[in-house]
Design a protein around this motif. Structure first.
Motif, PDB file in Angstrom:
ATOM      1  N   UNK A  26      53.775  40.918  46.767  1.00  0.00           N
ATOM      2  CA  UNK A  26      54.839  40.037  47.199  1.00  0.00           C
ATOM      3  C   UNK A  26      54.520  38.552  47.141  1.00  0.00           C
ATOM      4  N   UNK A  27      53.203  38.266  47.580  1.00  0.00           N
ATOM      5  CA  UNK A  27      52.838  36.988  47.698  1.00  0.00           C
ATOM      6  C   UNK A  27      52.488  36.585  46.346  1.00  0.00           C
ATOM      7  N   UNK A  28      51.996  37.426  45.517  1.00  0.00           N
ATOM      8  CA  UNK A  28      51.833  37.172  44.269  1.00  0.00           C
ATOM      9  C   UNK A  28      52.994  36.650  43.267  1.00  0.00           C
ATOM     10  N   UNK A  42      56.763  32.683  41.018  1.00  0.00           N
ATOM     11  CA  UNK A  42      58.246  31.916  40.834  1.00  0.00           C
ATOM     12  C   UNK A  42      58.564  30.666  41.289  1.00  0.00           C
ATOM     13  N   UNK A  43      57.323  30.197  41.762  1.00  0.00           N
ATOM     14  CA  UNK A  43      57.452  28.803  42.279  1.00  0.00           C
ATOM     15  C   UNK A  43      57.430  27.717  41.210  1.00  0.00           C
ATOM     16  N   UNK A  99      46.435  34.458  41.348  1.00  0.00           N
ATOM     17  CA  UNK A  99      45.796  35.480  42.082  1.00  0.00           C
ATOM     18  C   UNK A  99      44.614  34.925  42.690  1.00  0.00           C
ATOM     19  N   UNK A 100      43.873  34.581  41.985  1.00  0.00           N
ATOM     20  CA  UNK A 100      42.551  34.003  42.478  1.00  0.00           C
ATOM     21  C   UNK A 100      42.561  33.019  43.483  1.00  0.00           C
ATOM     22  N   UNK A 101      43.525  31.874  43.166  1.00  0.00           N
ATOM     23  CA  UNK A 101      43.681  31.011  44.275  1.00  0.00           C
ATOM     24  C   UNK A 101      44.560  31.332  45.489  1.00  0.00           C
ATOM     25  N   UNK A 102      45.163  32.573  45.204  1.00  0.00           N
ATOM     26  CA  UNK A 102      45.942  33.072  46.657  1.00  0.00           C
ATOM     27  C   UNK A 102      44.466  33.845  47.450  1.00  0.00           C
ATOM     28  N   UNK A 133      49.217  47.080  45.785  1.00  0.00           N
ATOM     29  CA  UNK A 133      48.535  46.130  46.917  1.00  0.00           C
ATOM     30  C   UNK A 133      49.854  45.872  47.713  1.00  0.00           C
ATOM     31  N   UNK A 134      50.166  46.999  47.971  1.00  0.00           N
ATOM     32  CA  UNK A 134      51.554  47.015  49.121  1.00  0.00           C
ATOM     33  C   UNK A 134      51.526  48.443  49.755  1.00  0.00           C
ATOM     34  N   UNK A 135      51.074  48.539  50.850  1.00  0.00           N
ATOM     35  CA  UNK A 135      51.368  49.666  51.564  1.00  0.00           C
ATOM     36  C   UNK A 135      51.858  49.500  52.918  1.00  0.00           C
ATOM     37  N   UNK A 136      52.625  50.422  53.697  1.00  0.00           N
ATOM     38  CA  UNK A 136      53.173  50.175  54.844  1.00  0.00           C
ATOM     39  C   UNK A 136      52.134  50.533  56.047  1.00  0.00           C
ATOM     40  N   UNK A 137      52.257  50.086  57.242  1.00  0.00           N
ATOM     41  CA  UNK A 137      51.236  50.320  58.281  1.00  0.00           C
ATOM     42  C   UNK A 137      51.116  51.572  58.399  1.00  0.00           C
ATOM     43  N   UNK A 138      52.141  52.542  58.471  1.00  0.00           N
ATOM     44  CA  UNK A 138      51.724  53.876  58.528  1.00  0.00           C
ATOM     45  C   UNK A 138      50.848  54.549  57.336  1.00  0.00           C
ATOM     46  N   UNK A 139      50.954  54.253  56.350  1.00  0.00           N
ATOM     47  CA  UNK A 139      50.186  54.391  55.113  1.00  0.00           C
ATOM     48  C   UNK A 139      48.414  53.956  55.353  1.00  0.00           C
TER      49      UNK A 139
END
Length: 486
Positions: free
Chosen positions: A134-136, A141-142, A160-163, A434-440
């Motif tokens: 999501x951050x990427x 879209x900026x 991505x590298x900057x993030x 690169x997105x998993x929830x807390x349970x996972x």
């Protein structure tokens, strides 16, 4: 009206400047070669609690956040395991000498290499439980980045590298990794031009005529995890060789036709790509394209690198290789239907089948190389005993500096069914993202240590270390070689 025209002109000028100035970070040229400096294993301090006699290397596979979390769980288990080595109490984590990582596993490896115990304080919230995808997308879209992305020299991977640089790795470079000492972190990427593995180590940068010390770690991690199509390559400049450069000892005569079937020939072919200065630029993507398990770097170190040096010196007693393989495998639905799979499914399978099989072969090759060493050690002892018995006057054979007791401990989801109350399909079906929830994330952190402790090779390692610490004979159930095949 006049003000609008001025604003429009100013905006167009700003956009053109952004496009013109947008360029990826270029690695710096190295003017003078020094084999005793830079980020390489032999320049790293072992630390007060690390001994070469117990030599531990970790391999972290690719697989997005899933791989990073599984690797984190193993690191945490090693931190909590207290052992005695050479009469001194230490943690198994303190004995880790090197980490070879790919893609998602590179985040965990690089973070620990840079920040050590901080990994266990904030990595979970800073990375594992964060929506990195999501951050990427937000950065893509900026509007400010649209003009930058219009440049031919600035791509999605640079965003991505900057993030990663600002939000995860705190703008750290390889000089900080070197100052921290062991473990030696080898971040693996793939050279698209040569179709070969590339390591972010000074040995590789020597061949580029470049310095690694001031290069951002975040860019190396970005290269290691640059999944094709979604991200663009990380590029490096290949400079003329630094003054005084000498190729490694094994490179000389390695490219002769008689050697073409050897691993040494293959390694020399890889190095020759960078020594050929017509290859002015190197373009790197996900390390999983050439080795999704991180095992090839360890094989090279065992064959002709820093592991081999210490084996020849007789300093390594136990050689422990821990493979953290976050490979998944969706349940086979294709074989249940008459209609052939579509283009997207075929494309996915084409990319993953070869990768998974190559990973399996890499681990098998590790096991076979170490088992061959054990067998030669046994044969040498038998030969020496026979000479002493039947021909005591004969010259004694040249023996190894010391025997090594090797272990290959593989952690993967195939063994989940051995853990009571766990469902193997839950882990095998987990997405590569690169997105998993807390349970996972939580379940991955918990399952890793359980999988490691359930492996017979790990059980043998602990039994042997405990027996040595107590001054007892080696357990009969764990002879040399049991740490490889048991």
């Amino acid at each position: 009206m006049k003000n609008n025209a001025v604003r429009t002109f100013a905006l167009m000028l700003l956009v053109s400047l952004l496009i013109g100035c947008s360029h990826y970070t270029v690695n710096e040229q190295n003017r003078k070669f020094d084999s005793l400096s830079g980020y390489r294993f032999d320049t790293l301090s072992p630390g007060p609690k690390n001994s070469d006699s117990l030599f531990v290397c970790l391999m972290f596979s690719g697989g997005g956040t899933r791989a990073a979390a599984l690797s984190y769980g193993i690191m945490d288990a090693l931190r909590k395991k207290v052992i005695r080595v050479n009469g001194r109490e230490t943690r198994l984590l303190d004995e880790v000498d090197c980490i070879s990582s790919v893609s998602g596993g590179s985040f965990t490896a690089a973070y620990y290499g840079l920040f050590r115990e901080q990994l266990f304080d904030d990595f979970r919230t800073k990375f594992l439980e964060r929506d990195i995808e999501g951050a990427l997308f937000d950065s893509l879209f900026n509007p400010y980045n649209w003009a930058r992305l219009a440049s031919s020299y600035f791509g999605r991977i640079d965003l991505a590298a900057e993030l990663y640089d600002s939000d995860i790795f705190d703008a750290a470079n390889f000089e900080q990794l070197q100052k921290n000492g062991r473990p030696f972190v080898m971040l693996n990427a793939t050279n698209l031009g040569a179709d070969r593995r590339f390591d972010f180590t000074q040995d590789y940068f020597d061949a580029l005529g470049s310095r690694l010390d001031n290069y951002p770690v975040a860019r190396a991690v970005a290269a290691s995890s640059a999944f094709p199509y979604l991200l663009t390559p990380i590029s490096l400049k290949n400079y003329p060789l630094a003054q005084g450069y000498t190729a490694p000892w094994w490179y000389k005569n390695a490219l002769t036709p008689k050697n073409w079937i050897t691993d040494r020939f293959n390694a020399a072919k890889n190095l020759s790509v960078y020594l050929d200065k017509e290859n002015s630029y190197i373009h790197l993507m996900d390390g999983g394209l050439s080795d999704n398990i991180g095992a090839r770097a360890i094989l090279d170190a065992f064959d002709r690198g820093f592991i081999r040096t210490r084996i020849n010196q007789g300093t390594i007693k136990q050689l422990v290789l821990i493979v953290v393989n976050a490979r998944t495998q969706s349940e086979d639905q294709l074989s249940r239907h008459e209609v052939p799979p579509g283009l997207l499914t075929v494309s996915e399978k084409t990319a993953t089948i070869a990768m998974d099989n190559y990973s399996y072969d890499s681990v098998s090759k590790l096991r076979e190389a170490l088992y061959a060493r054990v067998q030669v050690q046994k044969d040498d002892k038998a030969y020496a005993a026979a000479l002493t018995k039947y021909c005591p006057q004969a010259p004694k054979p040249i023996s190894f500096a010391a025997d090594i007791d090797p272990y290959v401990i593989e952690i993967n989801f195939e063994a989940v069914n051995q853990i009571p109350g766990e469902n193997q399909r839950y882990y095998l079906d987990m997405p590569t993202s690169f997105k998993l929830n807390e349970e996972q994330v939580g379940k991955l952190l918990n399952i890793g240590p359980k999988l490691m402790q359930a492996t017979p090779q790990y059980e043998c390692l602990i039994k042997v270390l405990d027996a040595e610490a107590a001054g007892l004979p080696r357990p009969e159930v764990c002879p040399q070689g049991a740490g490889i095949f048991n």
